[in-house]
Design a protein around this motif. Structure first.
Motif, short mmCIF file in Angstrom:
data_model
loop_
_atom_site.label_atom_id
_atom_site.label_comp_id
_atom_site.label_asym_id
_atom_site.label_seq_id
_atom_site.Cartn_x
_atom_site.Cartn_y
_atom_site.Cartn_z
N PRO A 29 -1.73 62.18 74.97
CA PRO A 29 -2.99 61.51 74.57
C PRO A 29 -3.44 61.88 73.16
CG PRO A 29 -3.16 62.39 76.79
CD PRO A 29 -1.90 62.92 76.21
N TYR A 30 -3.22 63.13 72.78
CA TYR A 30 -3.61 63.55 71.43
C TYR A 30 -2.70 62.92 70.38
CZ TYR A 30 -6.10 67.00 74.22
OH TYR A 30 -6.92 67.60 75.14
N LEU A 32 -1.37 59.96 70.70
CA LEU A 32 -1.84 58.57 70.59
C LEU A 32 -3.08 58.47 69.71
CD1 LEU A 32 -1.34 57.38 74.29
CD2 LEU A 32 0.04 56.80 72.30
N VAL A 33 -4.00 59.45 69.88
CA VAL A 33 -5.19 59.45 69.02
C VAL A 33 -4.78 59.66 67.56
CG1 VAL A 33 -7.33 60.68 68.48
CG2 VAL A 33 -6.71 60.22 70.86
N GLY A 34 -3.81 60.56 67.34
CA GLY A 34 -3.35 60.78 65.97
C GLY A 34 -2.68 59.55 65.39
N SER A 35 -1.97 58.79 66.23
CA SER A 35 -1.31 57.58 65.73
C SER A 35 -2.31 56.52 65.29
CB SER A 35 -0.38 57.00 66.80
OG SER A 35 -1.12 56.50 67.90
N VAL A 36 -3.49 56.52 65.92
CA VAL A 36 -4.52 55.56 65.52
C VAL A 36 -4.97 55.83 64.09
CG1 VAL A 36 -6.88 54.80 66.02
CG2 VAL A 36 -5.30 55.22 67.90
N VAL A 37 -4.93 57.08 63.68
CA VAL A 37 -5.32 57.44 62.31
C VAL A 37 -4.15 57.28 61.35
CG1 VAL A 37 -6.21 59.31 60.85
CG2 VAL A 37 -7.05 59.04 63.20
N SER A 57 1.51 62.19 63.53
CA SER A 57 0.53 61.94 64.59
C SER A 57 0.41 63.17 65.50
CB SER A 57 0.94 60.72 65.41
OG SER A 57 1.05 59.57 64.60
N GLY A 61 -2.91 65.50 66.07
CA GLY A 61 -3.54 65.60 67.39
C GLY A 61 -3.75 67.02 67.87
N LEU A 64 -7.28 68.48 67.54
CA LEU A 64 -8.15 67.90 68.55
C LEU A 64 -7.95 68.57 69.90
CD1 LEU A 64 -10.21 65.71 69.27
CD2 LEU A 64 -8.30 64.15 69.69
N THR A 68 -10.81 70.41 72.37
CA THR A 68 -11.04 70.09 73.79
C THR A 68 -10.73 71.26 74.71
OG1 THR A 68 -8.80 69.20 73.98
CG2 THR A 68 -10.56 67.64 73.44
#
Length: 424
Positions: A29-30, A32-37, A57, A61, A64, A68
């Motif tokens: 999941p982290y 994927l969040v990094g890939s968005v950036v 990515s 991540g 992050l 968390t």
């Protein structure tokens, strides 16, 4: 299996490998969040079509993930997984939420390390085996060589085909070696990053010491209560048997005393065993059977003791009978001290002697004195020895007092001093 084989493919190595793969799954999941950036920064290029963008990515991540990890459940969950999969002893890990800054920092470092190392090993576990298996079977499946650009020319050489299976097997061994090495390193670092802090260890030691102290107190209560009851009942039953035909009234009193003694002792025994069985030694051990006190229960104790035939000459100060005159801890412990003193007289002095009991208040102290002549017969020692006098000394010391016991001329004397002021 050899030692090397166990270290690479043994049960512990496999479990640690699973632990790393779980870290890789948690990292997704982290990523994927990094890939968005990373995607927009790379001009909209497909992130998952480029290894460098995937690594970027992944690197983006991990911070992050560190943030968390501050959720309270992170450390308990990670400690549970490490204990189950990494073979780390439960006593070396902490299972409560991280509270201090140091604990939170170590938890964040561990979570980031787990996800980072797990992501790399998990990625290798997905990519390496198919390629290695292809190399192993390549000499035997010509169509595979035709499907890869550049490979027909390379594997047109006999030496390349011969080395291909060896290269594939070496890659698999290298993957297993990397997973085992990384898993061993995480297992070694886990107690440092997830283990209890110095404050946790001190708190746990204090809790164990308090629990042990309470259980020792309960053991003393059981020893004094049950020991006195057995001595008294034995003496009462013996006297009743001898006088069964000549003094029925005495026999009735002795049987009534036996009934009262056993009923009271069973109640105390059930209460204490209930506390020990429930594992809550910090509770009130006498919830069902309140602890007896000198002010409220001394008369009954003397009556039960005399019913067994032991002559007790008691001199008790008037202040002792007033519950407000004695602090509650002193009254409770003093009752047990008197009870144990009379039990010793029952066991060792015999029925034909008179026991002198004196309870008085002098110079801010409660003074208890029990005196009796030595018995005619020397009692046989009990296996393991008795603990009564040591228990009396412990009770006196607990309240800041002192106890002395020994021969005083023709008498055996027990003398105890308990301070009345400053007793908590």
């Amino acid at each position: 299996m050899t030692a090397l084989g166990r270290s690479l493919f043994g049960r512990r190595a496999r479990l640690r490998w699973i632990h790393l793969i779980l870290g890789g799954a948690l990292a997704m999941p982290y990523v994927l969040v990094g890939s968005v950036v990373v995607g927009p920064l790379a001009g909209g290029e497909n992130v998952f079509g480029s290894l460098s963008l995937q690594l970027a990515s992944f690197a983006l991540g991990l911070p992050l993930a560190a943030v968390t990890s501050l959720f309270p459940l992170t450390r308990p969950l990670e400690s549970g997984v490490v204990r189950s999969l990494c073979g780390v002893g439960a006593e070396r890990l902490a299972y409560g939420p991280a509270r201090t800054k140091g604990e939170k920092g170590r938890t964040a470092a561990w979570f980031t390390l787990h996800l980072g190392a797990g992501g790399i090993v998990a990625g290798m576990s997905l990519a390496v085996p198919p390629f290695a298996v292809t190399l192993i079977v390549l000499p035997f499946v010509p169509v595979l060589r035709d499907g890869w650009p550049g490979l027909p020319g390379l594997f047109g050489h006999t030496w390349a085909l011969v080395l291909s299976p060896l290269a594939g097997a070496a890659m698999l061994l290298a993957l297993a070696g990397c997973a085992a090495a990384v898993g061993a390193l995480l297992a070694r670092w886990a107690p440092t990053l997830l283990g209890p802090s110095a404050e946790d260890r001190v708190a746990a030691a204090e809790a164990r010491a308090a629990d042990l102290a309470v259980r020792n107190r309960l053991a003393r209560e059981l020893h004094d209560s049950v020991g006195h009851a057995l001595s008294a009942v034995t003496l009462q039953a013996s006297a009743a048997r001898r006088l069964l035909d000549t003094d029925p009234e005495f026999v009735r009193e002795a049987l009534a005393a036996i009934e009262d003694t056993t009923r009271r002792t069973v109640g105390e025994l059930d209460a204490v065993l209930g506390v020990l069985r429930d594992g809550d030694a910090t509770g009130d051990a006498w919830g069902a059977a309140p602890a007896p006190t000198l002010a409220g229960d001394l008369d009954d104790l003397l009556r039960r003791t005399r019913a067994g035939g032991l002559r007790v000459d008691a001199t008790v100060a008037a202040a002792v009978a007033d519950p407000r005159a004695l602090p509650a801890p002193v009254s409770r412990e003093a009752y047990r001290i008197v009870q144990e003193g009379l039990s010793n007289a029952l066991r060792h002095a015999g029925e034909k002697v008179t026991v002198a009991l004196r309870v008085e208040v002098l110079d801010g102290h409660l003074r208890i004195t029990v005196e009796n002549p030595f018995g005619v017969a020397v009692p046989a020692p009990r296996p393991g020895g008795g603990h009564g006098l040591r228990g009396i000394a412990d009770r006196a010391r607990l309240l800041g007092g002192a106890a002395e016991a020994g021969a005083a001329g023709p008498l055996w004397r027990l003398h105890v001093r308990l301070p009345l002021k400053g007793t908590a």
